[in-house]
Design a protein around this motif. Structure first.
Motif, PDB file in Angstrom:
ATOM      1  N   GLY A 143       0.858  -1.182   0.000  1.00  0.00           N
ATOM      2  CA  GLY A 143       0.000   0.000   0.000  1.00  0.00           C
ATOM      3  C   GLY A 143       0.896   1.234   0.000  1.00  0.00           C
ATOM      4  N   ARG A 144       0.501   2.284  -0.731  1.00  0.00           N
ATOM      5  CA  ARG A 144       1.315   3.507  -0.818  1.00  0.00           C
ATOM      6  C   ARG A 144       0.763   4.592   0.099  1.00  0.00           C
ATOM      7  NH1 ARG A 144       2.386   0.099  -4.499  1.00  0.00           N
ATOM      8  NH2 ARG A 144       3.776   0.613  -6.237  1.00  0.00           N
ATOM      9  N   ILE A 155      -4.034   5.736   2.356  1.00  0.00           N
ATOM     10  CA  ILE A 155      -3.156   4.634   1.941  1.00  0.00           C
ATOM     11  C   ILE A 155      -3.868   3.956   0.773  1.00  0.00           C
ATOM     12  CG2 ILE A 155      -2.037   2.473   2.574  1.00  0.00           C
ATOM     13  CD1 ILE A 155      -2.165   3.379   5.500  1.00  0.00           C
ATOM     14  N   ARG A 156      -3.153   3.845  -0.332  1.00  0.00           N
ATOM     15  CA  ARG A 156      -3.775   3.237  -1.512  1.00  0.00           C
ATOM     16  C   ARG A 156      -3.157   1.868  -1.761  1.00  0.00           C
ATOM     17  NH1 ARG A 156      -7.120   5.818  -2.059  1.00  0.00           N
ATOM     18  NH2 ARG A 156      -6.780   7.566  -3.457  1.00  0.00           N
ATOM     19  N   GLU A 157      -3.991   0.832  -1.762  1.00  0.00           N
ATOM     20  CA  GLU A 157      -3.491  -0.518  -2.056  1.00  0.00           C
ATOM     21  C   GLU A 157      -3.069  -0.600  -3.520  1.00  0.00           C
ATOM     22  OE1 GLU A 157      -3.036  -3.064   0.357  1.00  0.00           O
ATOM     23  OE2 GLU A 157      -3.233  -1.139   1.365  1.00  0.00           O
ATOM     24  N   GLU A 158      -2.080  -1.414  -3.800  1.00  0.00           N
ATOM     25  CA  GLU A 158      -1.548  -1.587  -5.159  1.00  0.00           C
ATOM     26  C   GLU A 158      -2.671  -1.786  -6.180  1.00  0.00           C
ATOM     27  OE1 GLU A 158       1.926  -2.128  -5.983  1.00  0.00           O
ATOM     28  OE2 GLU A 158       1.633  -2.824  -8.047  1.00  0.00           O
ATOM     29  N   ALA A 164       0.045   6.775 -11.490  1.00  0.00           N
ATOM     30  CA  ALA A 164       0.809   7.827 -10.798  1.00  0.00           C
ATOM     31  C   ALA A 164       1.032   7.426  -9.337  1.00  0.00           C
ATOM     32  CB  ALA A 164       0.067   9.150 -10.876  1.00  0.00           C
ATOM     33  N   GLU A 165      -0.006   6.902  -8.700  1.00  0.00           N
ATOM     34  CA  GLU A 165       0.124   6.504  -7.285  1.00  0.00           C
ATOM     35  C   GLU A 165       1.116   5.346  -7.120  1.00  0.00           C
ATOM     36  OE1 GLU A 165      -4.343   7.874  -5.779  1.00  0.00           O
ATOM     37  OE2 GLU A 165      -4.017   5.825  -6.499  1.00  0.00           O
ATOM     38  N   ARG A 166       1.200   4.509  -8.135  1.00  0.00           N
ATOM     39  CA  ARG A 166       2.124   3.363  -8.046  1.00  0.00           C
ATOM     40  C   ARG A 166       3.588   3.763  -8.092  1.00  0.00           C
ATOM     41  NH1 ARG A 166      -1.280  -1.046 -11.598  1.00  0.00           N
ATOM     42  NH2 ARG A 166      -2.867  -1.305  -9.983  1.00  0.00           N
ATOM     43  N   TRP A 170       6.980   5.529  -0.839  1.00  0.00           N
ATOM     44  CA  TRP A 170       6.757   5.517   0.612  1.00  0.00           C
ATOM     45  C   TRP A 170       5.620   4.522   0.854  1.00  0.00           C
ATOM     46  CZ3 TRP A 170       4.576   9.917   4.183  1.00  0.00           C
ATOM     47  CH2 TRP A 170       5.005   9.680   5.511  1.00  0.00           C
ATOM     48  N   CYS A 171       5.892   3.467   1.568  1.00  0.00           N
ATOM     49  CA  CYS A 171       4.940   2.354   1.652  1.00  0.00           C
ATOM     50  C   CYS A 171       4.429   2.108   3.062  1.00  0.00           C
ATOM     51  CB  CYS A 171       5.603   1.079   1.142  1.00  0.00           C
ATOM     52  SG  CYS A 171       5.922   1.146  -0.613  1.00  0.00           S
TER      53      CYS A 171
END
Ligand code: UD1
Ligand code: CA
Length: 453
Positions: A143-144, A155-158, A164-166, A170-171
């Motif tokens: 997750g980012r 927090i965005r999961e893969e 862009a988020e990928r 920073w994880c």
């Protein structure tokens, strides 16, 4: 007043990729189950209550997690519906009321108290959620942590992330501290409208913010946050653990000539100025006092080596071996449940089991203490300054007095008093000329056979 804290350790994963008949958190790192390392980190962060979320092997996992000083409550997560759902399996424990809830993973055995304490400090400073993040060159799968105007906003999961988020490096480690007074309310608001259809614990970031709460992050070293999913990752974790502990030991005054070949157990204790040569393996329960020397290729487990004693090369100390000051156990010797007195020497090719050897005694090459009759184990007691001749068998139970001499090649079945000489072997005979005769006869037989063929 000190803040109270409950650690919720998630360990309900099905361990599929470990290809194992047991839960992955039971697999050992440095000689003890992964889960025990996690509980120790939690305990070092000043936390004494743990809710253990398990899905299988509940009893074994709880047992492996019990390291003393920490109260463990098992919570069964029947279905595996995501990390948010997993934390709620500990609902009853959380409802008891704590200032802090610290969520951590049972399959992250390298974690230490540092990041855990930092996360708790974040709560003490007024955050409702403190995420433990890490920076990495290989963010795939994690997750980012998304930041806007200097604030952690989500927090965005893969699987749910945009291209862009990928690119964010920073994880999310998965570890998180939650305001204990608000935890149940926040957790109950987590839904499962996402790519995996799971209840994501990570949604707490946006949920807490939408309710006006403060959300912050602290960083942990990437290595500490390494998770274990496969046996290959287990080996990587073991390597990291060993490297870290060897380094600590060397900084504390232990000499290692080739540290990368020395393997330590979780509880190995080595004193200052001890010297550890290459290719030495320590199993659990080894205590090496200062100034001792462990020569190459020795294996030591459950044993104590006193100051100035030397072991090996190629020696094996098994549980209950206890070497006094300056004692020597040399090449191809095995000691089990045996006390080797101060300055005593067991130098070559010897088995000492269930025995007590007095100070200054010398045990000759090839000596065996015969401690087992196929059913029972018995003890051999050797006094001080005794001399056991090479290739002797001491059939226990048997006692050899102080200063006694055992003739080489003896089988000793009867106690030997102090100062006595014992011979337990056939008397030597000499037959003059007989060897020459025997050789002539053999040569004649050979010649007769050759003539026939
Ligand atoms: C999770 C995080 C991700 C983070 C990553 C770090 C979420 C939604 N995602 O992703 O942001 O970067 O960890 O490794 O939280 N578990 C249960 N029960 C469940 C699901 C999981 O006990 O129902 C346990 C697992 O045993 C494991 C941990 O929770 O120890 C993480 O689960 P996992 O499925 O590996 O999460 P990720 O998808 O990797
Ligand atoms: Ca994972």
């Amino acid at each position: 007043m000190e803040r109270t804290c409950l650690a919720v350790i998630l360990a309900a994963g099905d361990s599929t990729r470990m290809k194992s008949s047991k839960s992955k958190v039971l697999h050992p790192v440095a000689g003890r189950p992964m889960i025990a390392h996690v509980v120790e980190a939690v305990a070092s962060a000043g936390i004494s209550s743990v809710a253990l979320v398990v899905g299988r092997d509940a009893e074994e996992v709880a047992k492996a997690a019990s390291i003393g000083g920490v109260g463990i409550e098992s919570c069964l997560q029947k279905e595996r519906l995501g990390t948010g759902h997993a934390v709620l399996a500990a609902r009853d424990a959380i409802a008891k009321g704590y200032d802090d809830i610290l969520v951590t993973y049972g399959d992250v055995p390298l974690q230490t108290d540092g990041p855990l304490k930092a996360a708790r400090q974040g709560l003490a400073d007024g955050s409702d959620i403190v995420v433990i993040g890490f920076h990495t060159d290989r963010p795939t799968g994690y997750g980012r942590l998304l930041v806007k105007d200097g604030e952690l906003i989500a927090i965005r999961e893969e699987k749910d992330a945009t291209d862009a988020e990928r690119t964010v490096t920073w994880c999310n480690s998965g570890l998180m501290a939650i305001n204990g007074r608000k935890a149940l309310d926040l957790l109950s608001r987590i839904g499962n409208a996402n790519a995996k259809g799971e209840f994501y614990l990570t949604d707490l970031v946006e949920i807490a913010r939408s309710l006006g709460g403060r959300v912050t992050a602290v960083d942990a070293p990437e290595i500490e946050m390494t998770g274990c999913n496969t046996r290959a990752e287990l080996a990587v974790i073991e390597r990291f653990w060993q490297e870290r502990r060897r380094h600590q030991m060397m900084l504390s005054g232990v000499t290692m000539i080739a540290p990368e070949t020395v393997f330590l157990a979780y509880d190995t204790v080595i004193g200052q100025d001890a010297l550890i040569e290459p290719n030495v393996v320590f199993g659990p329960g080894a205590v090496i006092d200062s100034g001792a020397v462990i020569h190459a290729f020795s294996h030591i487990e459950g044993a104590h080596v006193s100051q100035g004693a030397t072991v090996g090369p190629f020696a094996r100390l098994r549980p209950g071996a206890d070497l006094g000051n300056g004692a020597k156990v040399g090449n191809f010797c095995e000691v089990k449940n045996g006390r080797i007195g101060e300055g005593a020497k067991v130098n070559h090719l010897t088995y000492i089991g269930d025995a007590v050897i007095g100070a200054g005694s010398n045990i000759g090459a090839g000596t065996i203490t015969c401690n087992y009759d196929g059913v029972n184990k018995s003890e051999t007691v050797i006094g001080e300054n005794a001399f056991i001749g090479s290739n002797s068998s001491l059939v226990a139970p048997v006692t050899i007095g102080d200063g006694a001499y055992i003739a080489s090649g003896s089988v000793i079945t009867v106690n030997v008093p102090a100062g006595a000489l014992a011979l337990g072997r056939a008397r030597q005979e000499i037959k003059p000329g007989r060897a020459t005769l025997l050789r002539e006869r053999a040569l004649a037989i050979k010649a007769a056979k050759k003539a026939k063929s």
